[in-house]
Design a protein around this motif. Structure first.
Motif, PDB file in Angstrom:
ATOM      1  N   ASP A 282       0.874  -1.164   0.000  1.00 43.83           N
ATOM      2  CA  ASP A 282       0.000   0.000   0.000  1.00 43.83           C
ATOM      3  C   ASP A 282       0.912   1.215   0.000  1.00 43.83           C
ATOM      4  N   LEU A 283       0.681   2.110  -0.963  1.00 41.25           N
ATOM      5  CA  LEU A 283       1.572   3.248  -1.169  1.00 41.25           C
ATOM      6  C   LEU A 283       0.829   4.566  -1.061  1.00 41.25           C
ATOM      7  N   GLU A 284       1.584   5.603  -0.722  1.00 37.13           N
ATOM      8  CA  GLU A 284       1.087   6.968  -0.802  1.00 37.13           C
ATOM      9  C   GLU A 284       1.903   7.669  -1.883  1.00 37.13           C
ATOM     10  N   VAL A 285       1.209   8.103  -2.932  1.00 38.32           N
ATOM     11  CA  VAL A 285       1.860   8.799  -4.033  1.00 38.32           C
ATOM     12  C   VAL A 285       1.769  10.290  -3.759  1.00 38.32           C
TER      13      VAL A 285
ATOM     14  N   THR B 145      -3.515   7.372  -2.632  1.00 31.64           N
ATOM     15  CA  THR B 145      -3.044   6.040  -2.264  1.00 31.64           C
ATOM     16  C   THR B 145      -3.125   5.123  -3.471  1.00 31.64           C
ATOM     17  N   ARG B 146      -2.268   4.119  -3.458  1.00 31.14           N
ATOM     18  CA  ARG B 146      -2.239   3.163  -4.569  1.00 31.14           C
ATOM     19  C   ARG B 146      -1.780   1.816  -4.024  1.00 31.14           C
ATOM     20  N   ARG B 147      -2.284   0.775  -4.619  1.00 32.25           N
ATOM     21  CA  ARG B 147      -1.903  -0.586  -4.262  1.00 32.25           C
ATOM     22  C   ARG B 147      -1.146  -1.190  -5.441  1.00 32.25           C
ATOM     23  N   ILE B 148       0.024  -1.787  -5.183  1.00 26.64           N
ATOM     24  CA  ILE B 148       0.713  -2.527  -6.239  1.00 26.64           C
ATOM     25  C   ILE B 148       1.095  -3.905  -5.706  1.00 26.64           C
ATOM     26  N   ALA B 149       1.053  -4.879  -6.597  1.00 22.64           N
ATOM     27  CA  ALA B 149       1.448  -6.246  -6.252  1.00 22.64           C
ATOM     28  C   ALA B 149       2.954  -6.396  -6.453  1.00 22.64           C
ATOM     29  N   PHE B 150       3.548  -7.321  -5.724  1.00 23.02           N
ATOM     30  CA  PHE B 150       4.992  -7.553  -5.882  1.00 23.02           C
ATOM     31  C   PHE B 150       5.332  -7.926  -7.326  1.00 23.02           C
ATOM     32  N   GLY B 151       4.427  -8.627  -7.996  1.00 17.87           N
ATOM     33  CA  GLY B 151       4.651  -9.045  -9.372  1.00 17.87           C
ATOM     34  C   GLY B 151       4.755  -7.895 -10.360  1.00 17.87           C
TER      35      GLY B 151
END
Length: 197
Positions: A125-128, A138-144
């Motif tokens: 979970d990230l804060e851009v 906020t943004r969600r990214i997968a490890f893949g």
């Protein structure tokens, strides 16, 4: 350093580093003129201060002296931490970088600079940060989705909401000289900064 030597050194040193409560992050053998330098990078969830690094450096030096893993030629052992702008490659690295600003290279192309808010088994979970007066999102990214990730140094963060300050890389050195005829050695522990001074 050959893969075989790298694997052998990792197998030899990783249990010893783990027994000191640290993770073995990296091993590299470089040639500097006629001398070889064995660089070992260690870390933990709570970091590693100079005393812990010196302790593990002495333990690694003793272990290497018991074996022929580095051969009979002279070498220098340097033990340190990853430093402020570390690359993130393992799950534990992302956990340790929570609250830090990270530059991501994504598999689908493009670059993203964002602060890690949380880490779970699937992703981040990230804060851009907002630009030109806009609010952060906020943004969600997968490890893949991540190709590369590297922590960014922040010198003047306005909102210091408990974020971890970047820690400089700390290291110690052991100079180990091997004389095959007498099998004597001269070990000394010095910080890298003192060696350069």
């Amino acid at each position: 350093m050959s893969t075989t030597q790298s694997e052998r050194l990792r197998e030899l040193l990783e249990p010893l580093v783990a027994s000191q409560g640290l993770d073995l992050e990296e091993i590299a053998v470089d040639s500097v003129g006629r001398k070889r330098v064995l660089r070992v990078v260690v870390d933990s969830d709570t970091g590693a201060d100079l005393d812990r690094i010196a302790d593990v450096s002495r333990a690694l030096s003793a272990k290497l002296d018991e074996t022929d893993a580095m051969g009979d030629a002279e070498y220098t052992l340097e033990v340190g931490t990853p430093g402020a702008e570390r690359s993130l490659t393992e799950h534990r690295h992302f956990v340790r970088a929570t609250d830090r600003l990270v530059r991501f290279q994504l598999h689908e192309g493009g670059e993203l600079v964002a602060r890690i808010l949380g880490v779970d088994d699937d992703g981040l979970d990230l804060e851009v940060p907002g630009v030109k007066g806009r609010k952060a999102t906020t943004r969600r990214i997968a490890f893949g989705e991540i190709d590369k990730a590297r922590v960014q140094v922040e010198f003047n963060r306005k909102d210091d909401g408990g974020a971890k300050a970047p820690k400089p890389s700390e290291s110690t050195e052991h100079d180990t000289q091997h004389d095959p005829e007498h099998d004597t050695e001269n070990n000394s522990v010095n910080t890298t900064e003192e060696e350069e001074a």
